[in-house]
Motif scaffolding. Structure first.
Motif, PDB file in Angstrom:
ATOM      1  N   ASN A 108      48.523  52.576  31.494  1.00  4.44           N
ATOM      2  CA  ASN A 108      48.826  53.895  32.036  1.00  4.44           C
ATOM      3  C   ASN A 108      48.059  55.010  31.324  1.00  4.44           C
ATOM      4  O   ASN A 108      48.620  56.049  30.990  1.00  4.44           O
ATOM      5  CB  ASN A 108      50.334  54.154  32.007  1.00  4.44           C
ATOM      6  N   MET A 109      46.779  54.766  31.078  1.00  3.27           N
ATOM      7  CA  MET A 109      45.926  55.760  30.416  1.00  3.27           C
ATOM      8  C   MET A 109      45.609  56.894  31.393  1.00  3.27           C
ATOM      9  O   MET A 109      45.351  56.646  32.563  1.00  3.27           O
ATOM     10  CB  MET A 109      44.636  55.115  29.926  1.00  3.27           C
ATOM     11  N   ARG A 110      45.617  58.133  30.872  1.00  2.02           N
ATOM     12  CA  ARG A 110      45.355  59.304  31.718  1.00  2.02           C
ATOM     13  C   ARG A 110      44.342  60.218  31.033  1.00  2.02           C
ATOM     14  O   ARG A 110      44.221  60.223  29.821  1.00  2.02           O
ATOM     15  CB  ARG A 110      46.641  60.058  31.990  1.00  2.02           C
ATOM     16  N   SER A 111      43.641  60.993  31.848  1.00  2.65           N
ATOM     17  CA  SER A 111      42.663  61.933  31.304  1.00  2.65           C
ATOM     18  C   SER A 111      43.393  63.083  30.610  1.00  2.65           C
ATOM     19  O   SER A 111      44.521  63.423  30.972  1.00  2.65           O
ATOM     20  CB  SER A 111      41.762  62.461  32.417  1.00  2.65           C
ATOM     21  N   PRO A 112      42.750  63.701  29.619  1.00  2.70           N
ATOM     22  CA  PRO A 112      43.455  64.718  28.818  1.00  2.70           C
ATOM     23  C   PRO A 112      43.863  65.977  29.588  1.00  2.70           C
ATOM     24  O   PRO A 112      45.006  66.400  29.493  1.00  2.70           O
ATOM     25  CB  PRO A 112      42.445  65.075  27.723  1.00  2.70           C
ATOM     26  N   ALA A 113      42.955  66.583  30.343  1.00  2.00           N
ATOM     27  CA  ALA A 113      43.259  67.870  30.970  1.00  2.00           C
ATOM     28  C   ALA A 113      43.913  67.724  32.338  1.00  2.00           C
ATOM     29  O   ALA A 113      44.891  68.405  32.643  1.00  2.00           O
ATOM     30  CB  ALA A 113      41.984  68.698  31.102  1.00  2.00           C
ATOM     31  N   LEU A 114      43.385  66.852  33.165  1.00  2.00           N
ATOM     32  CA  LEU A 114      43.869  66.727  34.538  1.00  2.00           C
ATOM     33  C   LEU A 114      45.000  65.725  34.702  1.00  2.00           C
ATOM     34  O   LEU A 114      45.650  65.695  35.739  1.00  2.00           O
ATOM     35  CB  LEU A 114      42.706  66.324  35.467  1.00  2.00           C
ATOM     36  N   LYS A 115      45.181  64.879  33.700  1.00  2.00           N
ATOM     37  CA  LYS A 115      46.196  63.821  33.750  1.00  2.00           C
ATOM     38  C   LYS A 115      45.956  62.855  34.919  1.00  2.00           C
ATOM     39  O   LYS A 115      46.881  62.284  35.480  1.00  2.00           O
ATOM     40  CB  LYS A 115      47.613  64.395  33.840  1.00  2.00           C
ATOM     41  N   ILE A 116      44.681  62.669  35.279  1.00  2.00           N
ATOM     42  CA  ILE A 116      44.301  61.701  36.308  1.00  2.00           C
ATOM     43  C   ILE A 116      44.354  60.315  35.675  1.00  2.00           C
ATOM     44  O   ILE A 116      43.854  60.131  34.560  1.00  2.00           O
ATOM     45  CB  ILE A 116      42.868  61.976  36.814  1.00  2.00           C
ATOM     46  N   PRO A 117      44.915  59.330  36.361  1.00  2.00           N
ATOM     47  CA  PRO A 117      44.877  57.976  35.807  1.00  2.00           C
ATOM     48  C   PRO A 117      43.426  57.527  35.603  1.00  2.00           C
ATOM     49  O   PRO A 117      42.588  57.682  36.489  1.00  2.00           O
ATOM     50  CB  PRO A 117      45.574  57.128  36.884  1.00  2.00           C
ATOM     51  N   ASN A 118      43.134  56.992  34.425  1.00  2.00           N
ATOM     52  CA  ASN A 118      41.762  56.608  34.084  1.00  2.00           C
ATOM     53  C   ASN A 118      41.180  55.552  35.009  1.00  2.00           C
ATOM     54  O   ASN A 118      39.969  55.468  35.157  1.00  2.00           O
ATOM     55  CB  ASN A 118      41.686  56.120  32.639  1.00  2.00           C
ATOM     56  N   GLU A 119      42.029  54.754  35.638  1.00  2.00           N
ATOM     57  CA  GLU A 119      41.477  53.717  36.507  1.00  2.00           C
ATOM     58  C   GLU A 119      40.704  54.313  37.682  1.00  2.00           C
ATOM     59  O   GLU A 119      39.768  53.690  38.179  1.00  2.00           O
ATOM     60  CB  GLU A 119      42.553  52.756  37.010  1.00  2.00           C
ATOM     61  N   PHE A 120      41.038  55.532  38.104  1.00  2.00           N
ATOM     62  CA  PHE A 120      40.283  56.166  39.184  1.00  2.00           C
ATOM     63  C   PHE A 120      38.868  56.496  38.736  1.00  2.00           C
ATOM     64  O   PHE A 120      37.927  56.421  39.520  1.00  2.00           O
ATOM     65  CB  PHE A 120      40.994  57.420  39.689  1.00  2.00           C
ATOM     66  N   VAL A 121      38.707  56.872  37.499  1.00  2.00           N
ATOM     67  CA  VAL A 121      37.374  57.161  36.976  1.00  2.00           C
ATOM     68  C   VAL A 121      36.595  55.860  36.816  1.00  2.00           C
ATOM     69  O   VAL A 121      35.438  55.751  37.229  1.00  2.00           O
ATOM     70  CB  VAL A 121      37.462  57.912  35.624  1.00  2.00           C
ATOM     71  N   TYR A 122      37.222  54.843  36.243  1.00  2.00           N
ATOM     72  CA  TYR A 122      36.526  53.574  35.991  1.00  2.00           C
ATOM     73  C   TYR A 122      36.267  52.784  37.267  1.00  2.00           C
ATOM     74  O   TYR A 122      35.381  51.938  37.296  1.00  2.00           O
ATOM     75  CB  TYR A 122      37.302  52.739  34.979  1.00  2.00           C
ATOM     76  N   MET A 123      37.014  53.056  38.321  1.00  2.00           N
ATOM     77  CA  MET A 123      36.762  52.383  39.591  1.00  2.00           C
ATOM     78  C   MET A 123      35.455  52.848  40.227  1.00  2.00           C
ATOM     79  O   MET A 123      34.941  52.188  41.128  1.00  2.00           O
ATOM     80  CB  MET A 123      37.920  52.611  40.568  1.00  2.00           C
ATOM     81  N   SER A 124      34.893  53.941  39.757  1.00  2.00           N
ATOM     82  CA  SER A 124      33.595  54.386  40.289  1.00  2.00           C
ATOM     83  C   SER A 124      32.535  53.320  40.069  1.00  2.00           C
ATOM     84  O   SER A 124      31.666  53.110  40.925  1.00  2.00           O
ATOM     85  CB  SER A 124      33.176  55.701  39.627  1.00  2.00           C
TER      86      SER A 124
END
Length: 165
Positions: free
Chosen positions: A118-134
């Motif tokens: 359940n890792m999230r980005s610091p400012a936006l609190k977006i789940p990191n899996e959305f970034v890594y799914m790129s």
């Protein structure tokens, strides 16, 4: 349905890249205006622009595959006899597919681990899996585009035609 699939095949990455680049530019412009004109910085804009840029890069890889515009070393290709060169190019495409499939696999494993913790980005609190799914999406599309390229090149070889790229 065929028209929609044809349009997606012809334009999906291009329009997605244009949208992502425009959105990233807009977010960055707003941040600059906020900082320079209003002396107030947005806490989330740099992070959002960075994540949009990451998606842009990986979708751009797929678009480069579609256009057959990826970097290759022509000097090394010219070391082979002229009749063998097209086969070396196809071999390079196959090796790229193997690499891309490996990246899709490891990217999926890594994205799932981000989801598990359940890792999230610091400012936006977006789940990191959305970034890594790129990585998974970009290289997954690249695999599809490389398969299309290989089919095109094999058809050219069968017909005795030269192919571009």
């Amino acid at each position: 349905m065929k028209k929609i699939l044809k349009w997606l095949d012809d334009n999906a990455e291009l329009y997605l890249c244009v949208f992502l680049m425009s959105f990233m530019t807009l977010v960055t412009f707003i941040q600059v205006v906020m900082r320079k004109v209003f002396n107030n910085s947005l806490s989330w804009s740099e992070e959002l622009a960075r994540y949009v840029f990451i998606w842009l890069i990986y979708i751009g890889i797929s678009y480069g595959c579609k256009l057959r515009k990826h970097i290759k070393i022509d000097a090394a290709l010219n070391l082979f006899p002229k009749k063998v060169r097209p086969y070396i190019v196809v071999l390079g495409d196959i090796l790229f597919i193997v690499f891309a499939v490996y990246i899709v696999y490891t990217g999926t494993v890594y994205s799932l681990s981000q989801m598990q913790y359940n890792m999230r980005s610091p400012a936006l609190k977006i789940p990191n899996e959305f970034v890594y799914m790129s990585t998974v999406v970009g290289f997954g599309l690249a695999v599809i585009r490389q398969i299309q390229t290989i089919v095109y090149r094999v058809k050219c070889l069968k017909n005795g035609e030269e192919f571009e790229g």
